[in-house]
Design a protein around this motif. Structure first.
Motif, PDB file in Angstrom:
ATOM      1  N   ILE A  63     -50.502 -54.171 -87.941  1.00 17.50           N
ATOM      2  CA  ILE A  63     -50.029 -55.523 -87.691  1.00 17.50           C
ATOM      3  C   ILE A  63     -50.997 -56.558 -88.260  1.00 17.50           C
ATOM      4  O   ILE A  63     -50.580 -57.555 -88.854  1.00 17.50           O
ATOM      5  N   VAL A 234     -44.612 -50.646 -82.306  1.00 16.32           N
ATOM      6  CA  VAL A 234     -44.567 -50.996 -83.725  1.00 16.32           C
ATOM      7  C   VAL A 234     -45.071 -49.807 -84.542  1.00 16.32           C
ATOM      8  O   VAL A 234     -46.035 -49.134 -84.158  1.00 16.32           O
ATOM      9  N   GLU A 254     -40.407 -50.939 -84.361  1.00 20.51           N
ATOM     10  CA  GLU A 254     -40.198 -51.973 -85.370  1.00 20.51           C
ATOM     11  C   GLU A 254     -41.281 -51.846 -86.434  1.00 20.51           C
ATOM     12  O   GLU A 254     -42.393 -51.412 -86.148  1.00 20.51           O
ATOM     13  N   CYS A 259     -42.825 -57.378 -87.703  1.00 21.34           N
ATOM     14  CA  CYS A 259     -43.557 -57.911 -86.561  1.00 21.34           C
ATOM     15  C   CYS A 259     -44.553 -58.980 -87.006  1.00 21.34           C
ATOM     16  O   CYS A 259     -44.654 -60.041 -86.393  1.00 21.34           O
TER      17      CYS A 259
END
Length: 328
Positions: A63, A234, A254, A259
């Motif tokens: 992320i 995620v 996801e 994200c």
């Protein structure tokens, strides 16, 4: 004196709940109108971060990496921080190709206060300002509480996930005040949803949510905006290895790219909270309204079912599954 206090408390126990219900019924419709107007205003006045300075911790992968790319696409100048400095070179090259005009990489361990002070100081020395602080670095461990044999591993988890975020925030606040900047913190939906095998991770994320809600009250959102991110599961190095897949079961995941884009979009809008994907919000409602049902389902799906299943060589509840030093 004690009897008087008890009498007052008993009276309040009777009066306060119905009074608050009446107030809520009167005020809540007006509050919803305010929230709607505020949301439309944020949509129309989303912040342009071109040329602004953004510091991202845990930027080497997952992320944090995707957040860095999204800021780069918006032409922000970047400070990329990660304990794995050898992996930052690739990310630096990518953010430059995506449009970031200036980027520096700093190797640092957020669990060390001196490292946090150093990367904030280096950012200010190079750019002379700081506009957004993205507290993304974090660590996860997977284990049933009763099976823990060495608590020192979990002490380090708390050092990274809680103190590592607090340190960076502390040293960044004076600079963020000058620019009326923003703090984006990577908490997690498990900060309020009791997912099994992640007890200390869940606790650290719950602490982050409460910490930043308190800090928002202390600072004032008009001085420094604070966006609390509570993502669901995620896709990352953590969630894609075989032991983690076994521990996390069939939960939909996801992409880190989607994200990351949602987080930056919400941060630039000035949203106070981000839940990504949005369907995870329904779990919060379920947990508040039916806590006993949530507890039963979690235990049945992720504890009882696994104990009755044939043994595997992975044995996820017998091993630690660390992430890179980034959130989720």
């Amino acid at each position: 004196m004690a009897n008087q206090i008890d009498v007052i408390t008993n009276i309040m126990n009777v009066i306060v709940p119905p009074f608050m219900l009446i107030v809520l019924l009167l005020v809540y419709p007006l509050y919803l109108i305010y929230k709607f107007i505020n949301f439309i205003t944020r949509l129309l006045t989303s912040e342009n971060v071109a040329g602004k300075v953004v510091l991202v911790t845990g930027a080497a992968a997952g992320i944090g990496e995707q957040i860095s790319y999204e800021y780069a696409r918006r032409r922000a100048r970047l400070v990329l921080v990660d304990v794995r400095g050898d992996l930052l070179g690739r990310v630096v090259e990518n953010v430059r190709s995506f449009g970031s005009s200036d980027v520096i990489a700093i190797t640092a361990d957020v669990s060390k206060e001196e490292d946090c002070k150093r990367f904030v100081d280096e950012a200010i020395k190079h750019f002379h300002r700081l506009d957004h602080l993205v507290n993304n670095a974090g660590l996860a461990r997977v284990k049933l509480f009763e099976e823990i044999q060495n608590f020192s591993d979990f002490s380090y988890l708390l050092d990274v996930n809680l103190w590592g975020v607090a340190f960076g925030t502390y040293y960044a606040i004076p600079h963020l005040r000058k620019t009326k900047g923003k703090i984006i913190v990577m908490a997690s939906s498990v900060g309020w949803y009791p997912f099994p095998r992640f007890s200390f991770y869940n606790a650290s994320k719950a602490a982050l949510i409460t910490f930043y809600e308190t800090l928002r009250t202390e600072i004032g959102n008009s001085n420094i905006g604070i966006t609390i991110v509570t993502p669901g599961l995620v896709k990352s190095a953590l969630s894609q290895n075989e032991p983690a897949k076994a521990a996390l079961g069939w939960i939909p995941m996801e992409s880190a790219e989607k994200c990351g884009k949602a987080i930056v979009r919400s941060a630039c809008r000035g949203d106070k909270y981000v839940v990504e994907p949005s369907w995870v919000n329904s779990l919060y409602a379920l947990k508040v309204m039916c806590p006993d049902l949530v507890e039963f389902c979690n235990r049945f799906l992720f504890i009882t079912a696994e104990k009755t299943a044939p043994p595997t060589t992975d044995a996820p509840h017998k091993s630690f599954i660390p992430t890179e030093l980034k959130s989720d």
